[in-house]
Design an enzyme around this catalytic site. Structure first.
Site, short mmCIF file in Angstrom:
data_model
loop_
_atom_site.label_atom_id
_atom_site.label_comp_id
_atom_site.label_asym_id
_atom_site.label_seq_id
_atom_site.Cartn_x
_atom_site.Cartn_y
_atom_site.Cartn_z
N ASP A 40 41.78 4.02 39.95
CA ASP A 40 41.58 5.42 39.58
C ASP A 40 40.10 5.67 39.37
O ASP A 40 39.42 4.92 38.66
CB ASP A 40 42.35 5.72 38.29
CG ASP A 40 42.12 7.13 37.77
OD1 ASP A 40 41.86 8.04 38.60
OD2 ASP A 40 42.19 7.33 36.55
N SER A 91 46.05 10.69 31.35
CA SER A 91 45.03 11.64 31.74
C SER A 91 44.57 12.48 30.55
O SER A 91 44.23 11.94 29.50
CB SER A 91 45.57 12.51 32.88
OG SER A 91 44.53 13.19 33.51
N HIS A 142 45.79 6.28 39.23
CA HIS A 142 45.76 7.12 38.03
C HIS A 142 47.14 7.19 37.38
O HIS A 142 47.25 7.33 36.16
CB HIS A 142 45.29 8.52 38.44
CG HIS A 142 45.15 9.50 37.33
ND1 HIS A 142 44.12 9.45 36.42
CD2 HIS A 142 45.90 10.57 36.97
CE1 HIS A 142 44.23 10.45 35.56
NE2 HIS A 142 45.31 11.14 35.87
#
Length: 632
Positions: A390, A190, A452
């Site tokens: 994601d 991320s 994710h």
């Protein structure tokens, strides 16, 4: 140490000796502050962990390291020693994103050796990355997770972050010198896609400044970024493209036309500010997709895994489901104490800090994608991987940044002008798992049916990917390898499985680590003993002189300070074969050598009464969340 004066010769001699004693003690503490405040590796040793599975506890350390003395900024770490060693020692440093989201997500929900069965019971993670690598989880920047800093002293820029992280590593390796020669890999997901390249660059700059043999050059061997927020210029426009590909929005529909207007505004903002990391007008694309695709029950897509739904406006902020157990577990007083949390950390653990996220705007920082070409060309291998479900940091944006990036004489995955590296099919234990693509030091892996947080969904497959990247081959170790194939061809063996195991290589490495540990302990112990001996000698001299002056005076000391004294036993504990960190020594023996400082005490802080920032689950709509922000 107690001094008495039973003689009736008067109080002057007693007072004088007492003054001399205090003077000697003051001199001792003045020249040996380490006896009062400095910590050793033993102070960070985790002797027990509530809820751990039966059997020997994995070797781990945890606690705080100061990185900003002026603002009382401390980073929290949790370190696990590897379970096996293939051919050399490796350390993986793991960072979660946000900015401001705790790396305890990675420790307890992704790559760490434990997962929570419920809010008080841990179980082994069969896909843990600690099989062939030491794991170092760090809550950063300051104010994130268990880390803390004085109010309003949060940092703002990526170079500030990397400078503090280098300070952290310098101090960490001083405490644990046995790991400083490891091959180092920096991994995360991320928004850590911004942090990791900056830290890698800072390590290279630090190594280049070393001019003597007093410092060790750190062996940075690679960086690993999953579903990374790396290139906003490619990631923002990918929201709509991904929504079309996944069927979230029908291309050509009235909704699509409305969204394309937002897309056009975003692209104009990117053209005006190509180096911006956060663009509010571009964030609106994601918010509109989530808001305008919710159903009649106000169920919206989970932005981290579009296979799932969540209540609007959370849209994934309640995910993963393990959070319901992780938060109460990390707020338990006995867990807080076990992890050596400083009492200065007043508030309980929160997954993400709104204060850190809103302050860390990186307005004057270049996006990390601009650092990748130089890292690749300097010989640092880079692995980018993506879960295909994601939305917020989707694989379309990652693939676009690769296609547009120039490095090592080519663009994207070109192997020669007009020829691109092929995509190879990857199967794991007979199941289609994803694709591999490689060119000029860059590897890209796309995981099928993953979110994710890829290791959360596919722990064993993600570890197989890591082991290949680190060039682990366990053919000579034993154990049952995983059946992992690229284009049908069986790959080098990378998995032995099980908890725990031992090998000849592991035993040799343990002996080397133990030798390094004892050298470090002996070095600090010898320095302390020298000061202690000086103080005792000075004190003894004045006692001897006082006795000569006052023959009627008799000093009574209840314990022998000769060859069998506490000092000698302390030295024996430091230099003998016992495991100091595991608690084989009696810590009460040290009480006569130092005064416990505040950092030696541990208090429970597992409540929410004094939080540093907003909860991870805001009442406001997701529009308050940055892309790649306030997320794992």
């Amino acid at each position: 140490m107690l001094l008495t004066a039973p003689s009736s010769r008067g109080s002057r001699t007693q007072s004088g000796i007492a003054n001399v004693s205090w003077w000697a003690l003051s001199l001792l503490l003045l020249f040996s502050p380490t006896l009062v405040s400095a910590k050793s590796a033993a102070d960070y040793y985790v002797r027990s962990l509530p809820g751990a599975p039966e059997g020997p506890l994995l070797k781990m350390h945890a606690g705080h390291i100061e990185v900003d003395a002026q603002n009382n900024g401390n980073l929290f770490f949790w370190h696990y020693q590897n379970r096996h060693i293939a051919n050399r020692q490796r350390t993986v440093i793991w960072l979660n994103g946000g900015p401001g989201c705790s790396s305890m997500d990675g420790a307890l929900m992704e790559i760490g050796p434990y997962r929570l069965k419920d809010n008080h019971t841990l179980e082994y993670n069969n896909g843990s990355w600690d099989e062939f690598a030491n794991l170092l989880f760090v809550d950063q920047p300051v104010g994130t997770g268990f880390s803390y800093v004085s109010t309003n002293s949060y940092i703002h820029e990526l170079d500030e972050m990397s400078a503090q992280f280098i300070t952290f590593l310098e101090k960490w390796f001083q405490l644990f010198p046995e790991y400083e020669g490891d091959d180092i890999y920096i991994a995360g997901e991320s928004y850590a896609g911004q942090h990791i390249p900056y830290i890698a660059k800072a390590i290279q700059e630090r190594n280049n400044k070393i001019q003597n043999d007093q410092s060790v050059r750190w062996n940075l061997r690679g960086i690993v970024i999953g579903n990374g927020w790396i290139s906003p210029a490619q990631q923002y426009p990918s929201y709509l493209t991904f929504a079309y590909e996944e069927g979230l929005v029908t291309e050509g529909s009235s909704l699509a036309k409305d969204l394309e207007v937002y897309q056009s505004v975003c692209e104009s903002k990117i053209s005006a500010s190509p180096n911006a990391i956060n663009i509010r007008d571009c964030e609106e694309i994601l918010q509109q997709i989530l808001a305008r695709t919710k159903d009649t029950n106000r169920q919206c897509y989970n932005m981290y895994d579009v296979r799932l739904r969540d209540t609007y406006p959370s849209c994934g902020m309640n995910w993963p489901t393990d959070l319901v157990d992780v938060k109460p577990y990390l707020q338990r007083p006995d867990v807080v104490q076990a992890l050596n949390i400083n009492p200065e950390k007043k508030s309980g653990w929160e997954e993400c800090s709104g204060a850190v996220s809103s302050t860390f705007n990186a307005a004057n920082s270049l996006p990390s994608v601009q650092l990748l070409p130089e890292l690749l060309e300097s010989g640092i291998p880079i692995l980018l991987f993506s879960g295909d479900k994601d939305l917020i940091c989707n694989h379309v944006g990652t693939e676009q940044l690769i296609n547009n990036m120039k490095w090592n004489g080519g663009t994207g995955f070109e192997t020669s002008p007009g020829v691109w590296a092929p995509r190879h099919d990857w199967t794991f234990e007979g199941e289609p798992t994803g694709i591999y693509q490689y060119a000029r030091n860059l590897t890209y892996v796309l995981f099928y049916n993953a979110s994710h947080m890829v290791p959360y969904d596919l722990p064993r497959q993600s570890r197989d990917m890591l082991d290949r990247f680190m060039k682990v081959d366990i053919a000579n170790i034993g154990g049952k390898p995983a059946d992992s194939r690229i284009d049908g061809e069986k790959l080098p063996q990378t998995s032995v499985g099980g908890h725990p195991n031992s090998t000849a290589a592991e035993q040799q490495a343990k002996e080397k680590i133990k030798e390094t540990e004892w050298k470090a302990y002996a070095k600090s112990g010898e320095a302390a003993l020298i000061v202690v001996i000086i103080g005792v000698t000075v004190w003894g001299f004045f006692i001897w002189r006082s006795r000569r002056r006052n023959r009627g005076y008799q000093g009574v000391y209840q314990r022998d300070v000769g060859s069998g004294s506490i000092l000698e036993r302390f030295h024996n504990k430091r230099s003998g074969p016992a495991d100091v960190e595991a608690g084989d020594f009696d810590e009460s023996e040290l009480d006569n050598l130092h005064s416990p400082g505040p950092e030696q005490e541990h208090y429970a802080v597992g409540d929410d009464s004094d939080e540093e920032g907003p909860n991870h689950h805001p009442a406001a709509p997701p529009s308050s969340t940055k892309p790649g922000g306030a997320q794992p």
